[in-house]
Design a protein around this motif. Sequence first.
Motif, PDB file in Angstrom:
ATOM      1  N   PRO A  39       0.842  -1.269   0.002  1.00 17.72           N
ATOM      2  CA  PRO A  39      -0.164   0.104   0.150  1.00 17.72           C
ATOM      3  C   PRO A  39       0.951   1.086   0.050  1.00 17.72           C
ATOM      4  CG  PRO A  39      -0.719  -1.654   1.651  1.00 17.72           C
ATOM      5  CD  PRO A  39       0.466  -2.096   1.029  1.00 17.72           C
ATOM      6  N   GLU A  40       0.277   2.294  -0.691  1.00 20.73           N
ATOM      7  CA  GLU A  40       0.861   3.771  -0.853  1.00 20.73           C
ATOM      8  C   GLU A  40      -0.301   4.414  -0.755  1.00 20.73           C
ATOM      9  OE1 GLU A  40       4.227   4.647  -3.403  1.00 20.73           O
ATOM     10  OE2 GLU A  40       4.007   2.446  -4.226  1.00 20.73           O
ATOM     11  N   THR A  41      -0.942   4.766   0.487  1.00 21.00           N
ATOM     12  CA  THR A  41      -1.983   5.538   0.448  1.00 21.00           C
ATOM     13  C   THR A  41      -1.911   6.788   1.189  1.00 21.00           C
ATOM     14  OG1 THR A  41      -2.888   4.323   2.422  1.00 21.00           O
ATOM     15  CG2 THR A  41      -3.626   3.298   0.253  1.00 21.00           C
ATOM     16  N   LYS A  42      -0.665   7.193   1.491  1.00 17.87           N
ATOM     17  CA  LYS A  42      -0.685   8.506   2.221  1.00 17.87           C
ATOM     18  C   LYS A  42      -0.299   9.704   1.312  1.00 17.87           C
ATOM     19  CE  LYS A  42      -0.821   5.831   6.304  1.00 17.87           C
ATOM     20  NZ  LYS A  42      -1.957   5.753   7.106  1.00 17.87           N
ATOM     21  N   ASN A  43      -0.596  10.866   2.053  1.00 18.75           N
ATOM     22  CA  ASN A  43      -0.731  12.014   1.317  1.00 18.75           C
ATOM     23  C   ASN A  43       0.905  12.741   1.328  1.00 18.75           C
ATOM     24  OD1 ASN A  43      -0.666  13.092   3.929  1.00 18.75           O
ATOM     25  ND2 ASN A  43      -2.760  14.039   3.695  1.00 18.75           N
ATOM     26  N   SER A  44       1.961  12.016   1.985  1.00 21.17           N
ATOM     27  CA  SER A  44       3.160  12.701   1.682  1.00 21.17           C
ATOM     28  C   SER A  44       4.312  11.533   1.526  1.00 21.17           C
ATOM     29  CB  SER A  44       3.561  13.300   3.015  1.00 21.17           C
ATOM     30  OG  SER A  44       4.053  12.333   3.894  1.00 21.17           O
ATOM     31  N   ILE A  45       5.193  11.975   0.976  1.00 18.99           N
ATOM     32  CA  ILE A  45       6.440  11.103   0.587  1.00 18.99           C
ATOM     33  C   ILE A  45       6.924  10.166   1.786  1.00 18.99           C
ATOM     34  CG2 ILE A  45       8.828  11.066  -0.256  1.00 18.99           C
ATOM     35  CD1 ILE A  45       7.880  13.430  -2.220  1.00 18.99           C
ATOM     36  N   GLU A  46       7.035  11.107   2.769  1.00 23.55           N
ATOM     37  CA  GLU A  46       7.542  10.470   4.225  1.00 23.55           C
ATOM     38  C   GLU A  46       6.473   9.390   4.427  1.00 23.55           C
ATOM     39  OE1 GLU A  46       9.141  14.700   3.917  1.00 23.55           O
ATOM     40  OE2 GLU A  46       7.079  14.015   3.685  1.00 23.55           O
ATOM     41  N   ALA A  47       5.421   9.791   4.686  1.00 24.09           N
ATOM     42  CA  ALA A  47       4.389   9.042   5.169  1.00 24.09           C
ATOM     43  C   ALA A  47       4.258   7.662   4.199  1.00 24.09           C
ATOM     44  CB  ALA A  47       2.971   9.666   5.155  1.00 24.09           C
ATOM     45  N   ASN A  48       4.299   7.712   2.880  1.00 26.90           N
ATOM     46  CA  ASN A  48       4.403   6.582   2.160  1.00 26.90           C
ATOM     47  C   ASN A  48       5.730   5.514   2.528  1.00 26.90           C
ATOM     48  OD1 ASN A  48       1.885   6.667   0.609  1.00 26.90           O
ATOM     49  ND2 ASN A  48       2.756   7.922  -1.027  1.00 26.90           N
ATOM     50  N   ALA A  49       6.737   6.418   2.598  1.00 24.47           N
ATOM     51  CA  ALA A  49       7.785   5.186   2.843  1.00 24.47           C
ATOM     52  C   ALA A  49       7.629   4.531   4.132  1.00 24.47           C
ATOM     53  CB  ALA A  49       9.357   6.339   3.059  1.00 24.47           C
TER      54      ALA A  49
END
Length: 190
Positions: A39-49
């Motif tokens: 999953p890559e459902t976050k709204n920032s690069i940091e949060a997705n990582a």
Amino acid sequence: MKLVFATNNLNKLKEVQGLIPENIKLLSLTDIGCFEDIPETKNSIEANAIQKATYIKDNYGYDCFTDDTGLEVDALHGEPGVFSARYAGEQRNANDNMDKLLDALKKQTNRNAQFKTVIALHFNNKLQTFTGICTGEIIKVKQGENGFGYDPIFKPNGFELTFAEMDLSVKNKIGHRGKAIQLLIEFLNT
């Protein structure tokens, strides 16, 4: 030491393998039997990582790291950013993405941009993040055959070549992913 690099992007895997010291054995998602989309459902690069690294740690139990990278363009208020890979649609086509970006910048004089990579590392039951940034500009036409993603239209500051025209060793030294990986390596060596 064994670490999983949680990516399905073979270009990223190849790039990172050239940066990691020989005392660290890099495992791919295939090596650990992970074949699902992480999953890559976050709204920032940091949060997705962080989301991706946590997914591997929670579901497979391995120490791991993952990255998320975005191209942030000043004139577009940071877009495509977290949506860089699918800027022109879910098909994740690099040429479509570049064409859409070039079209969006047609009337812009400010072509400043930066690539940003955030690496999230789950190691010894702790979470760390490392950020690498490379500033530059978006040129008007694609140049070069190397690299991937937006490399043919991104020219880093202080250079006359795009990432796609550079030797990989040069790109790794000055690029966003290389900078973030260097911070990761320094952390692992301490």
